[in-house]
Design a protein around this motif. Structure first.
Motif, PDB file in Angstrom:
ATOM      1  N   PRO A 340    -149.681   5.619 -21.053  1.00 21.69           N
ATOM      2  CA  PRO A 340    -150.109   6.019 -19.917  1.00 21.69           C
ATOM      3  C   PRO A 340    -150.679   4.876 -19.245  1.00 21.69           C
ATOM      4  N   SER A 341    -150.092   4.344 -18.082  1.00 20.98           N
ATOM      5  CA  SER A 341    -150.557   3.137 -17.406  1.00 20.98           C
ATOM      6  C   SER A 341    -150.136   2.951 -15.980  1.00 20.98           C
ATOM      7  N   THR A 342    -150.478   2.058 -15.122  1.00 19.49           N
ATOM      8  CA  THR A 342    -150.139   2.210 -13.569  1.00 19.49           C
ATOM      9  C   THR A 342    -148.647   2.384 -13.469  1.00 19.49           C
ATOM     10  N   ALA A 343    -147.817   1.464 -13.891  1.00 20.43           N
ATOM     11  CA  ALA A 343    -146.299   1.330 -13.788  1.00 20.43           C
ATOM     12  C   ALA A 343    -145.699   2.637 -14.028  1.00 20.43           C
ATOM     13  N   PRO A 344    -146.046   3.181 -15.071  1.00 19.85           N
ATOM     14  CA  PRO A 344    -145.331   4.540 -15.406  1.00 19.85           C
ATOM     15  C   PRO A 344    -145.908   5.829 -14.453  1.00 19.85           C
ATOM     16  N   LEU A 345    -146.981   5.885 -14.044  1.00 14.77           N
ATOM     17  CA  LEU A 345    -147.531   6.691 -13.050  1.00 14.77           C
ATOM     18  C   LEU A 345    -146.939   6.619 -11.944  1.00 14.77           C
ATOM     19  N   GLN A 346    -146.699   5.429 -11.065  1.00 14.96           N
ATOM     20  CA  GLN A 346    -145.833   5.265 -10.423  1.00 14.96           C
ATOM     21  C   GLN A 346    -144.646   5.927 -10.179  1.00 14.96           C
ATOM     22  N   ALA A 347    -144.012   5.613 -11.664  1.00 18.47           N
ATOM     23  CA  ALA A 347    -142.545   6.298 -11.716  1.00 18.47           C
ATOM     24  C   ALA A 347    -142.682   7.691 -11.702  1.00 18.47           C
ATOM     25  N   VAL A 348    -143.652   8.209 -12.342  1.00 15.11           N
ATOM     26  CA  VAL A 348    -143.818   9.496 -12.091  1.00 15.11           C
ATOM     27  C   VAL A 348    -143.933  10.217 -10.738  1.00 15.11           C
ATOM     28  N   GLU A 349    -144.763   9.562  -9.690  1.00 11.34           N
ATOM     29  CA  GLU A 349    -145.181   9.626  -8.465  1.00 11.34           C
ATOM     30  C   GLU A 349    -143.784   9.822  -7.578  1.00 11.34           C
ATOM     31  N   ARG A 350    -142.856   8.708  -8.045  1.00  8.84           N
ATOM     32  CA  ARG A 350    -141.827   8.443  -7.260  1.00  8.84           C
ATOM     33  C   ARG A 350    -140.799   9.840  -7.550  1.00  8.84           C
ATOM     34  N   ALA A 351    -140.629   9.784  -8.854  1.00  5.84           N
ATOM     35  CA  ALA A 351    -139.771  10.945  -9.152  1.00  5.84           C
ATOM     36  C   ALA A 351    -140.076  12.415  -8.751  1.00  5.84           C
ATOM     37  N   ALA A 352    -141.389  12.609  -8.706  1.00  6.00           N
ATOM     38  CA  ALA A 352    -141.992  14.038  -8.051  1.00  6.00           C
ATOM     39  C   ALA A 352    -141.451  14.126  -6.748  1.00  6.00           C
ATOM     40  N   ASP A 353    -141.760  12.949  -5.843  1.00 10.99           N
ATOM     41  CA  ASP A 353    -141.779  12.859  -4.595  1.00 10.99           C
ATOM     42  C   ASP A 353    -139.931  13.197  -4.353  1.00 10.99           C
ATOM     43  N   SER A 354    -139.426  12.635  -5.176  1.00 12.98           N
ATOM     44  CA  SER A 354    -137.901  12.763  -5.128  1.00 12.98           C
ATOM     45  C   SER A 354    -137.495  14.170  -5.064  1.00 12.98           C
ATOM     46  N   VAL A 355    -138.228  14.915  -6.103  1.00 11.25           N
ATOM     47  CA  VAL A 355    -138.080  16.300  -6.201  1.00 11.25           C
ATOM     48  C   VAL A 355    -138.350  17.143  -5.189  1.00 11.25           C
ATOM     49  N   ALA A 356    -139.595  16.798  -4.594  1.00 12.75           N
ATOM     50  CA  ALA A 356    -140.208  17.515  -3.623  1.00 12.75           C
ATOM     51  C   ALA A 356    -139.447  17.297  -2.141  1.00 12.75           C
ATOM     52  N   ARG A 357    -138.457  16.201  -2.091  1.00 19.11           N
ATOM     53  CA  ARG A 357    -137.702  16.084  -0.770  1.00 19.11           C
ATOM     54  C   ARG A 357    -136.560  16.876  -0.816  1.00 19.11           C
ATOM     55  N   HIS A 358    -135.968  17.256  -1.896  1.00 20.14           N
ATOM     56  CA  HIS A 358    -134.740  17.879  -2.135  1.00 20.14           C
ATOM     57  C   HIS A 358    -135.011  19.253  -1.426  1.00 20.14           C
ATOM     58  N   ALA A 359    -133.990  19.830  -0.572  1.00 22.78           N
ATOM     59  CA  ALA A 359    -133.972  21.038   0.127  1.00 22.78           C
ATOM     60  C   ALA A 359    -133.569  22.302  -0.589  1.00 22.78           C
ATOM     61  N   HIS A 360    -133.311  22.098  -1.929  1.00 24.53           N
ATOM     62  CA  HIS A 360    -132.715  23.233  -2.467  1.00 24.53           C
ATOM     63  C   HIS A 360    -134.026  24.126  -2.980  1.00 24.53           C
ATOM     64  N   PRO A 361    -135.018  23.646  -3.673  1.00 27.06           N
ATOM     65  CA  PRO A 361    -135.826  24.576  -4.180  1.00 27.06           C
ATOM     66  C   PRO A 361    -136.910  25.125  -2.995  1.00 27.06           C
ATOM     67  N   ASP A 362    -137.596  26.361  -3.247  1.00 29.71           N
ATOM     68  CA  ASP A 362    -138.598  26.772  -2.392  1.00 29.71           C
ATOM     69  C   ASP A 362    -139.747  25.944  -2.591  1.00 29.71           C
ATOM     70  N   PRO A 363    -140.619  25.230  -1.579  1.00 31.18           N
ATOM     71  CA  PRO A 363    -141.783  24.567  -1.973  1.00 31.18           C
ATOM     72  C   PRO A 363    -142.888  25.115  -2.821  1.00 31.18           C
ATOM     73  N   ALA A 364    -142.816  26.820  -2.445  1.00 31.24           N
ATOM     74  CA  ALA A 364    -143.829  27.537  -2.968  1.00 31.24           C
ATOM     75  C   ALA A 364    -143.524  28.014  -4.296  1.00 31.24           C
ATOM     76  N   SER A 365    -142.268  27.751  -5.006  1.00 33.31           N
ATOM     77  CA  SER A 365    -141.655  28.478  -6.141  1.00 33.31           C
ATOM     78  C   SER A 365    -142.714  28.092  -7.321  1.00 33.31           C
ATOM     79  N   THR A 366    -142.488  28.788  -8.295  1.00 39.42           N
ATOM     80  CA  THR A 366    -143.179  28.368  -9.621  1.00 39.42           C
ATOM     81  C   THR A 366    -142.697  26.970 -10.065  1.00 39.42           C
ATOM     82  N   ARG A 367    -141.496  26.882  -9.958  1.00 37.24           N
ATOM     83  CA  ARG A 367    -140.929  25.787 -10.511  1.00 37.24           C
ATOM     84  C   ARG A 367    -141.523  24.386  -9.728  1.00 37.24           C
ATOM     85  N   MET A 368    -141.551  24.426  -8.526  1.00 38.25           N
ATOM     86  CA  MET A 368    -142.127  23.406  -7.660  1.00 38.25           C
ATOM     87  C   MET A 368    -143.575  23.247  -8.142  1.00 38.25           C
TER      88      MET A 368
END
Length: 918
Positions: A340-368
């Motif tokens: 747990p450190s700053t750089a890995p947290l940034q990587a998590v944030e970027r990866a999650a943002d990339s998932v959130a930007r994807h148009a396929h899932p429903d933003p309100a779904s349990t998965r998201m």
């Protein structure tokens, strides 16, 4: 165009014959020249008359046909005859020609026929270059009559609209790219295009390409190459092969070359291909689920054929891309959990943002929701303030401090980690969620041990405080005083944990309820369950106003006779409490309950709601999402209370722990408690005296670790002394805009780590803050160019001492004072504007609405109104200095534009080094 070019089609024959009949309606014999014979029907109907078709290769054959007509030798010949012949009038002879309509053999003129079909006197000269168009228009006249053209002029767009409509099913003369993409997916689109004359195809493709721009050109290239129904899938593939994030990748460059075979060996430009990808993605959204699935399957198959399916994560629309992005998130989570450190947290944030930007899932779904909660847990693990520190930053050790800390932060942690239960479709992401839950649980166990030990000490001499009330003190210390001011509904949600309560608070705000806090320095109040944390003790103690064990009958009697509640009630109307069996009738919420809540004479009403406690013993195969809509009777109950303008107090008798890999250890009188016998093990503590109440006395051994139970496996358990079981909600809500004396609307309650980091940390940044360095001396800024005043002179730039803070300089400027005067009573106070600017500047100029509400100590529902009022002051001439984006839920400050609009400069404030001072 004439008949010498080849055999006439039936539509051409009909069009030519109709043109003759227009001029000679009584014509009986019409001769039309055509070079060769074709498979025509024996007879046709024109203008309500029947005409027999007869091929005449010689003058003799023509004479025989005429003789048969005149003599009536062939009955089925009907009253009319159309002679189809390769001969000219001279070849037929004068005796034959004399008996023909208008005494001539007609040579078909395609454009003349078109003119006749459209009732046109004139045709756009530009149509002449499309030699095939006239024949197609004539042939497609069989699909129905053309509408007469206005003013007798057949223009280019009308002709193209008819061609595209009748040949390809396109209803516009100049369709756009979206229309072409939708058309390409039709079942008949490829066949319709293939049936066009060869000479028409390239010109129709060129017309459509010109009409629909660069994307249309690419679509029609794929159509010309025989890949009509791949137009949308190929566009989606371009979103991967030509992605900006994939520039310089050899595999993608090679795939872009291989794509040319689908385009007739023509190159796809990068900019054009990206436009195609964007339009294809929009088209995909509008499709039916079944067709969307087909298109996606084809696109992903094309990726595999091009050997770039491993790069699908570059696509914002393909499900394969989402799966890969979730896989990348799983790897980022595992890396963060390991170190747990700053750089890995940034990587998590970027990866999650990339998932959130994807148009396929429903933003309100349990998965998201799980993705969002996983990132929140990572932020919590990296938060500057450890989970065991109090508000002042020191280590929290006292019981009251720990109880408050759990309500402010721990409940949100539990909300996040329990949402991860159930995992994900991807095994890798599921295992990452498990690892994250385990890491969070270790911290939670450490907190629960400290909490239980502090509770053990406090229980020896328990005392009630306004911010930390034992449940048996709630009626006298909170309910009765509020009932002196207004009618009250006490909602006792049996087993309601603080984390579920926080989830339900989102709905309460949306339904028009404001959370209230008491006192000049408001502090969140919590309730403390009696021990053991079971219904028979805690709920009965709560509704009796004293420490006692019992059940519903004792609760009804004690509640209605409680002296403080009776004193707050109107004469003749005792306080009422309704239990589970009293709440429902055939119509839903019981009319008795409705009447009691609506009654202006009934000052105090309490309702015991059991949905949460009942769920603990229910099926663990169902993923529950706690919303008011999904909790039977709760919505109508709250609606009645709001209409009656009742103050709402939400509390619980005890909370619970969720079953997340619990182990059964020993036997007990309850799920997580037992009577003293032997030495408590490492997961237990002995509690004696104080607020302990059992049928056998005042001593009990309770479990503090959430991973241990005594009974059979269930959804959840209570009876122990974890913070989840002991700390219960004790919150006051009022219908919107209702005023309570001595109370004020609560600010947003989420901790800082609940909202995204508004200012991304630099990639690869240090794990701990570096010591501040003296900044290099900045060059003096160039003097700004004065703006010319149209009415004389230049507007002055305020000369500000460089040591003056930029907000001081702003609020001292003439422009700011002028803006405040214009805004008049709408203008916020200077101190409020300062707080707003400081909060935004400290985060690089941008905050979510929830985070801004937290920093300003303001209710979230009032943020939009406050920001809009501040815009009246700060947005000179509606310049976008302060921007409220309701869709994204963000507020953004443009510091540079602020400086230009108000013509001020000033010293930067602490914590604002990342932003350019105006």
């Amino acid at each position: 165009m004439n008949g010498a070019a080849g055999p006439l089609s039936l539509p051409q024959i009909e069009a030519q014959a109709l043109a003759v009949l227009e001029r000679a309606s009584d014509a009986k014999v019409i001769a039309i020249q055509t070079r060769t014979q074709a498979a025509w029907p024996d007879a046709i109907n024109l203008s309500g008359r029947q005409f027999r078709l007869h091929w005449c290769a010689s003058p003799l054959m023509a004479r025989e046909a005429l003789s048969a007509l005149e003599e009536g030798a062939v009955e089925q010949a009907g009253p009319g005859l159309i002679l189809l012949t390769p001969l000219s009038a001279r070849d037929l002879g004068g005796d034959v020609v004399a008996r023909l309509a208008r005494a001539q053999v007609f040579q078909p003129d395609a454009w003349g026929m078109v003119q006749q079909l459209f009732k046109a006197r004139e045709i756009d000269a530009r149509l002449g270059r499309f030699r095939w168009m006239a024949q197609l228009l004539v042939e497609r006249a069989t699909m129905g009559a053309y509408s007469p053209v206005p003013n007798g002029f057949l223009d280019m767009d009308t002709a193209w609209r008819c061609i595209l409509s009748r040949c390809l099913g396109l209803d516009a003369s100049r369709p756009d790219a979206a229309t072409l993409l939708s058309w390409s997916l039709g079942n008949d689109s490829a066949g319709d295009f293939d049936e066009l004359p060869d000479q028409a195809k390239p010109q129709i493709a060129a017309w459509l390409g010109d009409s629909a721009g660069a994307v249309g050109t690419l679509v029609m290239r794929s159509v010309m190459a025989g890949n009509t129904q791949d137009a949308v899938p190929l566009g989606l593939v371009c979103g991967v092969a030509l992605s900006a994030q994939g520039e310089g990748v050899h595999d993608l460059a090679a795939a872009a070359i291989r794509l040319e075979r689908f385009m007739g060996d023509q190159r796809i430009g990068i900019a054009e291909g990206r436009l195609w990808a964007a339009d294809a993605a929009k088209c995909l959204k509008a499709l039916t689920p079944a067709l969307r699935h087909e298109v996606i399957e084809r696109a992903e198959l094309l990726l595999r054929e091009l050997h770039i399916d491993a790069y699908a994560h570059l696509s914002d629309v393909l499900p394969l891309g989402l799966e890969q992005r979730l896989g990348l998130l799983a790897e980022a989570l595992k890396t963060f959990i390991a170190t747990p450190s700053t750089a890995p947290l940034q990587a998590v944030e970027r990866a999650a943002d990339s998932v959130a930007r994807h148009a396929h899932p429903d933003p309100a779904s349990t998965r998201m929701l799980r993705v969002k909660m996983a990132v929140r847990l990572c932020r919590w693990m990296m938060a500057e303030r450890p989970e065991s520190k109090g508000r002042n930053g020191r280590q929290a050790t006292g019981f009251h401090e720990l109880a408050q800390l759990y309500a402010r932060e721990g409940a949100f942690v539990d909300w996040a980690r329990f949402k991860l239960l159930g995992g994900d479709e991807l095994p890798g992401l599921s295992s990452a969620f498990v690892a994250l839950r385990d890491a969070a649980r270790k911290k939670a166990d450490a907190f629960n041990l400290a909490f239980a030990k502090a509770l053990q000490v406090w229980n020896r001499e328990p005392r009630a405080e306004a911010a930390c009330l034992p449940v048996e003190a709630i009626m006298e210390r909170l309910l009765a005083p509020l009932a002196q001011q207004a009618p009250v509904l006490l909602l006792v949600a049996d087993g309601l944990s603080y984390s579920i309560f926080r989830e339900l608070c989102l709905d309460l705000e949306a339904l028009g309820w404001d959370e209230q806090l008491a006192g000049p320095t408001p502090m969140l109040a919590v309730g403390i369950a009696a021990l053991p944390t079971i219904t028979e003790v805690s709920r009965t103690s709560l509704l009796s106003g004293r420490l006692v064990a019992g059940a519903a009958p004792q609760e009804k009697t004690a509640f209605s006779a409680h002296p403080a509640l009776v004193g707050a009630s109107r004469a003749g109307t005792a306080p009422l409490v309704f239990h589970k069996g009293d709440l429902a009738d055939a119509e839903g919420l019981s009319s008795t309950v409705r009447d009691a809540i609506a009654s202006t004479q009934q000052q105090v009403v309490a309702v015991v709601y059991n949905a949460v406690d009942d769920h603990l013993s229910g099926s663990n195969q169902i993923q529950v999402r706690w919303t008011i809509d999904d909790l039977r009777l709760l919505g109508p109950l709250l609606s009645e209370a709001r209409r009656a303008r009742r103050v709402l107090i939400v509390t619980a008798d005890h909370g619970h722990v969720i079953d997340d890999g619990t182990v059964q250890r020993g036997q007990g009188e309850g799920d997580r408690w037992r009577l003293p016998s032997g030495t408590p093990d490492a997961s237990e503590l002995l509690f004696e005296g104080g607020r302990v109440k059992t049928a056998s006395g005042n001593a009990v051994v309770c479990t503090w670790s959430e991973g241990v139970r005594h009974g059979a496996k269930k959804n959840g358990y209570h009876g122990g002394v974890s913070a989840q079981e002991v700390v219960v909600p004790l919150s006051v809500f009022t219908p919107r805009n209702m005023v309570l004396k001595g109370w004020q609307v609560a600010a947003a309650s989420q901790p800082d780590w609940w909202a995204p980091l508004e200012v991304p940390l630099p990639a690869g940044g240090a794990e701990t803050p570096a010591l501040p360095k003296k900044p290099p001396k900045a060059k003096p800024p160039a003097a700004p160019t004065p703006q010319i005043d149209l009415f004389g002179g230049a507007l002055p730039v305020s000369a500000v001492d460089p040591e003056v803070h930029w907000i001081d300089a702003l609020q001292a400027s003439p422009a700011y004072r002028a803006q405040k005067a214009l805004a008049a009573r709408v203008a916020p106070a200077d101190t409020d504007v300062r707080s707003l600017l400081e909060a935004l500047a400290a985060r690089g100029g941008k905050l979510s609405k929830a985070a801004l509400a937290q920093r300003l100590g303001m209710p979230a529902m009032r943020i939009s109104g406050f920001v809009n009022a501040a815009k009246r002051v700060l947005n000179v001439d509606q310049a976008a200095v302060l921007v409220l984006d309701e869709t994204a839920g963000t507020v953004e400050l443009n510091r540079e534009l602020l400086g230009r609009q108000f013509r001020v400069t000033g010293r930067r404030g602490a914590g604002c080094d990342e932003a350019q001072a105006p």
